[in-house]
Motif scaffolding. Structure first.
Motif, mmCIF file in Angstrom:
data_model
loop_
_atom_site.group_PDB
_atom_site.id
_atom_site.type_symbol
_atom_site.label_atom_id
_atom_site.label_comp_id
_atom_site.label_asym_id
_atom_site.label_seq_id
_atom_site.Cartn_x
_atom_site.Cartn_y
_atom_site.Cartn_z
ATOM 1 N N ILE A 52 0.841 -1.207 0.000
ATOM 2 C CA ILE A 52 0.000 0.000 0.000
ATOM 3 C C ILE A 52 0.875 1.256 0.000
ATOM 4 O O ILE A 52 0.625 2.217 -0.731
ATOM 5 N N LYS A 53 1.928 1.241 0.812
ATOM 6 C CA LYS A 53 2.843 2.384 0.833
ATOM 7 C C LYS A 53 3.572 2.510 -0.498
ATOM 8 O O LYS A 53 3.784 3.625 -1.007
ATOM 9 N N ALA A 54 3.957 1.379 -1.074
ATOM 10 C CA ALA A 54 4.696 1.416 -2.343
ATOM 11 C C ALA A 54 3.838 1.973 -3.468
ATOM 12 O O ALA A 54 4.305 2.776 -4.278
ATOM 13 N N ILE A 55 2.572 1.585 -3.513
ATOM 14 C CA ILE A 55 1.722 2.038 -4.614
ATOM 15 C C ILE A 55 1.339 3.506 -4.442
ATOM 16 O O ILE A 55 1.039 4.201 -5.439
ATOM 17 N N SER A 56 1.371 4.005 -3.209
ATOM 18 C CA SER A 56 1.067 5.423 -2.997
ATOM 19 C C SER A 56 2.125 6.317 -3.629
ATOM 20 O O SER A 56 1.861 7.484 -3.946
ATOM 21 N N LYS A 57 3.338 5.779 -3.842
ATOM 22 C CA LYS A 57 4.402 6.559 -4.482
ATOM 23 C C LYS A 57 4.114 6.808 -5.952
ATOM 24 O O LYS A 57 4.733 7.663 -6.577
ATOM 25 N N PHE A 58 3.178 6.022 -6.495
ATOM 26 C CA PHE A 58 2.777 6.216 -7.888
ATOM 27 C C PHE A 58 1.465 6.991 -7.978
ATOM 28 O O PHE A 58 0.754 6.910 -8.972
ATOM 29 N N ASP A 59 1.161 7.722 -6.872
ATOM 30 C CA ASP A 59 -0.042 8.571 -6.802
ATOM 31 C C ASP A 59 -1.312 7.763 -7.027
ATOM 32 O O ASP A 59 -2.258 8.234 -7.670
ATOM 33 N N GLN A 60 -1.319 6.555 -6.502
ATOM 34 C CA GLN A 60 -2.505 5.718 -6.601
ATOM 35 C C GLN A 60 -2.818 5.106 -5.245
ATOM 36 O O GLN A 60 -1.958 5.022 -4.362
ATOM 37 N N ASN A 61 -4.066 4.668 -5.108
ATOM 38 C CA ASN A 61 -4.510 3.957 -3.920
ATOM 39 C C ASN A 61 -4.658 2.477 -4.253
ATOM 40 O O ASN A 61 -4.772 2.100 -5.418
ATOM 41 N N LEU A 62 -4.652 1.656 -3.231
ATOM 42 C CA LEU A 62 -4.786 0.223 -3.420
ATOM 43 C C LEU A 62 -5.910 -0.311 -2.553
ATOM 44 O O LEU A 62 -5.938 -0.092 -1.336
ATOM 45 N N ILE A 63 -6.843 -0.992 -3.181
ATOM 46 C CA ILE A 63 -7.886 -1.719 -2.458
ATOM 47 C C ILE A 63 -7.447 -3.176 -2.428
ATOM 48 O O ILE A 63 -7.432 -3.856 -3.457
ATOM 49 N N TRP A 64 -7.039 -3.634 -1.262
ATOM 50 C CA TRP A 64 -6.483 -4.982 -1.103
ATOM 51 C C TRP A 64 -7.558 -5.893 -0.503
ATOM 52 O O TRP A 64 -8.058 -5.637 0.573
ATOM 53 N N VAL A 65 -7.899 -6.944 -1.212
ATOM 54 C CA VAL A 65 -8.935 -7.880 -0.767
ATOM 55 C C VAL A 65 -8.286 -9.236 -0.573
ATOM 56 O O VAL A 65 -7.781 -9.841 -1.524
ATOM 57 N N SER A 66 -8.255 -9.700 0.666
ATOM 58 C CA SER A 66 -7.686 -11.006 0.990
ATOM 59 C C SER A 66 -8.824 -11.937 1.378
ATOM 60 O O SER A 66 -9.651 -11.596 2.229
ATOM 61 N N VAL A 67 -8.891 -13.095 0.751
ATOM 62 C CA VAL A 67 -10.059 -13.949 0.925
ATOM 63 C C VAL A 67 -9.681 -15.322 1.478
ATOM 64 O O VAL A 67 -8.579 -15.829 1.252
ATOM 65 N N ASN A 68 -10.606 -15.915 2.209
ATOM 66 C CA ASN A 68 -10.526 -17.323 2.567
ATOM 67 C C ASN A 68 -11.289 -18.140 1.532
ATOM 68 O O ASN A 68 -12.205 -17.626 0.880
ATOM 69 N N TYR A 69 -10.927 -19.385 1.390
ATOM 70 C CA TYR A 69 -11.672 -20.288 0.512
ATOM 71 C C TYR A 69 -11.683 -21.679 1.154
ATOM 72 O O TYR A 69 -10.806 -21.997 1.974
ATOM 73 N N PRO A 70 -12.666 -22.518 0.823
ATOM 74 C CA PRO A 70 -12.755 -23.837 1.455
ATOM 75 C C PRO A 70 -11.509 -24.681 1.199
ATOM 76 O O PRO A 70 -10.975 -24.691 0.089
ATOM 77 N N LEU A 71 -11.066 -25.393 2.222
ATOM 78 C CA LEU A 71 -9.835 -26.170 2.144
ATOM 79 C C LEU A 71 -10.096 -27.654 2.351
ATOM 80 O O LEU A 71 -11.113 -28.050 2.928
ATOM 81 N N GLY A 72 -9.162 -28.467 1.904
ATOM 82 C CA GLY A 72 -9.268 -29.907 2.107
ATOM 83 C C GLY A 72 -10.519 -30.476 1.485
ATOM 84 O O GLY A 72 -10.975 -30.048 0.422
ATOM 85 N N ALA A 73 -11.112 -31.422 2.162
ATOM 86 C CA ALA A 73 -12.321 -32.057 1.658
ATOM 87 C C ALA A 73 -13.486 -31.081 1.571
ATOM 88 O O ALA A 73 -14.394 -31.260 0.753
ATOM 89 N N PHE A 74 -13.472 -30.019 2.389
ATOM 90 C CA PHE A 74 -14.568 -29.054 2.373
ATOM 91 C C PHE A 74 -14.630 -28.270 1.063
ATOM 92 O O PHE A 74 -15.685 -27.769 0.686
ATOM 93 N N GLY A 75 -13.497 -28.161 0.384
ATOM 94 C CA GLY A 75 -13.505 -27.408 -0.864
ATOM 95 C C GLY A 75 -13.242 -28.235 -2.099
ATOM 96 O O GLY A 75 -13.634 -27.854 -3.200
ATOM 97 N N TRP A 76 -12.607 -29.438 -1.938
ATOM 98 C CA TRP A 76 -12.061 -30.104 -3.111
ATOM 99 C C TRP A 76 -12.368 -31.592 -3.194
ATOM 100 O O TRP A 76 -11.801 -32.286 -4.039
ATOM 101 N N LEU A 77 -13.241 -32.085 -2.344
ATOM 102 C CA LEU A 77 -13.628 -33.492 -2.444
ATOM 103 C C LEU A 77 -14.474 -33.694 -3.691
ATOM 104 O O LEU A 77 -15.455 -32.992 -3.920
ATOM 105 N N THR A 78 -14.094 -34.656 -4.515
ATOM 106 C CA THR A 78 -14.806 -34.938 -5.755
ATOM 107 C C THR A 78 -15.617 -36.212 -5.595
ATOM 108 O O THR A 78 -15.080 -37.248 -5.210
ATOM 109 N N SER A 79 -16.910 -36.126 -5.882
ATOM 110 C CA SER A 79 -17.761 -37.313 -5.799
ATOM 111 C C SER A 79 -18.567 -37.449 -7.078
ATOM 112 O O SER A 79 -18.942 -36.445 -7.691
#
Length: 452
Positions: A52-79
């Motif tokens: 965020i500090k680095a991108i401000s040097k280019f006169d821009q703002n940064l919207i940073w979105v960090s997400v969780n996603y389902p893991l292990g069998a909860f996200g990737w079990l194939t049936s």
């Protein structure tokens, strides 16, 4: 704003509303963490303050979105039952945002780039098109689940662990029991593997991404930035029982159980023991090299070839340059001064990496900014012959006295010509671990000729 930032916990609906409201006020980056599709979370080693500090040097703002996603069998079990129900296609506009991921997070993005086998000549032609235009892929690592029998075996094993008869039984099971079964299967996986992950479903993921990339079957992007570390395969390499031709062949067969005998022989031929004076050490090295190339390096190589001339690449070769090490420099917090860059030269490389990423996200013209003038130019990968086309981060560490922290007393950033030839990528690009008839892919590629 101006190097400062606010943190908000949002549900998907709130996030969608925020992006619509603030879309033209700054660059938007959505971050997907790594962890073999089995572990990790959105706040793990992902403090964006430096970016965020680095991108401000280019006169821009940064919207940073960090997400969780389902893991292990909860996200990737194939049936089989789930596949018959069909997948979900998300609509929406094509947004001018950047997605960014490391390891499994980057591999998930790659599966979006190759989803549905790329553009189709049949309506709806944009079915499954990713809703982003730019991507940063750091060490995009995955071992493809391209074997129906392997997927079915994982599903049946999970049913047995839970004590359920079918998908309906799993949905009724206690969450703690499902979590225990998922963790237990990952814990007892083949060394370096994680059991769960994206699997072929003949629809959304009709082919292994390696095969799609080799044939150019991917959705177009405005720009792609790819990266790899200098020693990607070592973390996945078993420290035992790979010290002979037979052991090497056996291990590859466990990682890719559908690979035919002739293909295993071919892999053995392509990764010979070079140093006959130290055969045990070289046997471990060839396993490491094979895993580096099939899991990461060939994905990086083929992604560069697929997405045109405006892609860029960096190589993070600060020793020990293990898989994932550059993430700590990507999110290094200069205010806290946390490991792994507590010394001046380590911090200098962290600053350089964050500056490169910020300038790329901001679409900043290199020579217009003072912070960039002192660094080698991040150029498009495919440029004039014998010109620099990658950025390489180098460094040799020592152990800090009375601690296990690494201190990089020798560190630098340089522009270089990529020395890695990718000679084995023709082998892995054919996805020899895929158990579908070879002519199936050729037929569907021919039907897309008008889109080339």
């Amino acid at each position: 704003m101006n190097g400062g930032y606010q943190v908000k916990e949002l549900d998907p609906a709130q996030l969608y509303s925020l992006l619509k409201e603030t879309f033209f006020k700054g660059q938007v980056v959505i971050w997907f963490h790594g962890g073999g599709f089995s572990k990790g979370h959105k706040n793990e080693a992902s403090d964006p303050q430096g970016l965020i500090k680095a991108i401000s040097k280019f006169d821009q703002n940064l919207i940073w979105v960090s997400v969780n996603y389902p893991l292990g069998a909860f996200g990737w079990l194939t049936s089989p039952e789930y596949l018959k129900q069909g997948g979900v296609v998300f609509g929406g506009d094509l947004w001018d945002l950047t997605v960014m991921g490391e390891s499994a997070g980057a591999a998930g993005i790659l599966h979006h780039l190759t989803a549905w086998g790329g553009p189709s000549p049949y309506p709806p032609k944009d079915r499954g098109r990713p809703k982003f235009k730019r991507a940063i892929l750091q060490s995009l690592a995955y071992f493809s689940l391209a074997d129906d029998k392997q997927e079915d075996g994982i599903y049946k094993t999970f049913l047995g662990q839970v004590g359920a008869k079918d998908l309906a039984g799993l949905r009724e099971a206690d969450e703690s029991l499902l979590q225990k079964a998922s963790n237990n299967m990952t814990r007892h996986a083949v060394y370096g593997q994680f059991v769960f992950g994206p699997a072929m479903d003949e629809t959304i993921i009709p082919y292994p991404p390696a095969l799609s990339l080799k044939h150019g079957r991917a959705w177009p992007m405005d720009q792609v930035l790819v990266a790899n570390n200098g020693d990607e395969g070592l973390l996945f390499t078993p420290p035992y029982n790979t010290r002979s031709d037979e052991a090497f062949r056996s291990y590859v067969a466990k990682v890719f159980p559908s690979m035919e005998s002739k293909d295993l022989d071919y892999i053995l031929e392509k990764y010979p023991v070079i140093n006959t004076l130290q055969p045990r050490r070289d046997n471990v090295k060839r396993v490491k090299n094979a895993l580096s190339e099939v899991a990461v390096l060939c994905n990086v190589n083929n992604t560069l070839k697929t997405f045109g001339t405006w892609n860029s690449k960096y190589v993070f070769n600060m020793k020990p340059s293990l898989h994932g090490l550059d993430v700590f420099f990507t999110f290094y917090n200069f205010t806290k001064g946390e490991y792994p860059a507590p010394d001046a030269k380590g911090e200098a490389n962290a600053f350089a990496l964050q500056t490169y990423l910020a300038s790329w996200i901001a679409k900043a013209y290199w020579k217009d900014y003072e912070d960039l003038k002192a660094l080698p130019e991040l150029k498009p990968y495919e440029n004039e012959v014998n010109k620099t086309n990658i950025i390489q981060f180098k460094g040799k560490p020592t152990l800090k006295p009375f601690t296990l922290d690494l201190v990089w007393t020798d560190a630098e950033v340089s522009g270089e010509l990529d020395s890695w030839t990718g000679q084995q990528c023709d082998v892995w690009g054919d996805a020899p671990y895929w158990n579908s008839p070879a002519d199936d892919f050729e037929y569907r590629v021919e039907s897309h000729d008008d889109l080339k």
